[in-house]
Design a protein around this motif. Sequence first.
Motif, PDB file in Angstrom:
ATOM      1  N   GLU A 118      40.243  38.518  47.788  1.00  0.00           N
ATOM      2  CA  GLU A 118      39.346  39.306  48.642  1.00  0.00           C
ATOM      3  C   GLU A 118      37.906  39.140  48.172  1.00  0.00           C
ATOM      4  OE1 GLU A 118      38.496  44.031  49.612  1.00  0.00           O
ATOM      5  OE2 GLU A 118      40.501  43.398  48.977  1.00  0.00           O
ATOM      6  N   CYS A 152      41.512  42.495  43.762  1.00  0.00           N
ATOM      7  CA  CYS A 152      40.687  41.650  44.626  1.00  0.00           C
ATOM      8  C   CYS A 152      40.770  40.176  44.229  1.00  0.00           C
ATOM      9  CB  CYS A 152      39.238  42.131  44.597  1.00  0.00           C
ATOM     10  SG  CYS A 152      38.993  43.772  45.339  1.00  0.00           S
ATOM     11  N   THR A 165      44.288  38.942  45.402  1.00  0.00           N
ATOM     12  CA  THR A 165      44.401  38.816  46.862  1.00  0.00           C
ATOM     13  C   THR A 165      43.313  37.930  47.444  1.00  0.00           C
ATOM     14  OG1 THR A 165      43.069  40.836  47.186  1.00  0.00           O
ATOM     15  CG2 THR A 165      45.474  41.096  47.049  1.00  0.00           C
ATOM     16  N   TYR A 191      34.595  40.503  47.233  1.00  0.00           N
ATOM     17  CA  TYR A 191      34.241  41.858  46.787  1.00  0.00           C
ATOM     18  C   TYR A 191      33.117  41.798  45.768  1.00  0.00           C
ATOM     19  CZ  TYR A 191      36.167  41.339  42.081  1.00  0.00           C
ATOM     20  OH  TYR A 191      36.380  40.949  40.784  1.00  0.00           O
ATOM     21  N   THR A 249      40.396  49.985  49.332  1.00  0.00           N
ATOM     22  CA  THR A 249      40.712  49.311  48.070  1.00  0.00           C
ATOM     23  C   THR A 249      41.271  50.297  47.055  1.00  0.00           C
ATOM     24  OG1 THR A 249      38.932  47.712  48.462  1.00  0.00           O
ATOM     25  CG2 THR A 249      39.788  47.875  46.222  1.00  0.00           C
TER      26      THR A 249
END
Length: 234
Positions: free
Chosen positions: A60, A55, A58, A62, A29
Amino acid sequence: AFLVGRIGLARINACPIISGAFGFFKKTTAVAIGGYHRETIGEDMDIIARIHDHCLETREDYRVIFIGDPVCWTEVPESLSILVAQRRRWQRGLMEVLTPRLFQFFRPSRGWLGCFAYPFLYFLEGWGSLLEFSGYALVLAGWWSGVLDPLFLVAFFFVTVLLGMSLSLFAIVLSEISVRRYQRWSELLRLPWLAFIENFGYRQFNALLRCWGIFDYLLGRKGWGKMVRKGIGR
């Protein structure tokens, strides 16, 4: 304050900063966002903000977590001039990181970070020092002109001090329950006294430095400032 605020914000994945002295990052990351930016003045807050941005954009899964157990000793300013430079830099760094993210405020897609943490920091920690310092000036002007009742003014002042002290004492108790950093009762009992006397001069001085930092940001001033490091002796 760090212990209470950052643990609470981390629970809702809205922690805006992990102190630069003791931060760990997932390498993939950190590489994806380009690591630290050289031109930023608040590099620890800037990298966390860009991790959140990356994040969230995207999608993601996290977490940015603050852990209160590890202890990292770092140097503090040993002179007034270095303290002034540090606090001005901190305030300028806060403004530099959050101002470009105004479009994220109160957007549900940004979660608690955009709906709570960023607005709180920007308006209260960012511009709040101007409001606080203006309040001191208005209260003094009101007292001098006779508009404010002296008894009410004294009562309101002590309520304000007690409220601030209660927050500090809560943080002290929470810290002792979770970490127990202090080995002697004499050390622990000094903290409430410091929480009291900081309201008489130091708090106002710190507000002034934060205002100074805001003007540094508005004037586009750059540079890190002078921070002399001597090393921690034993």
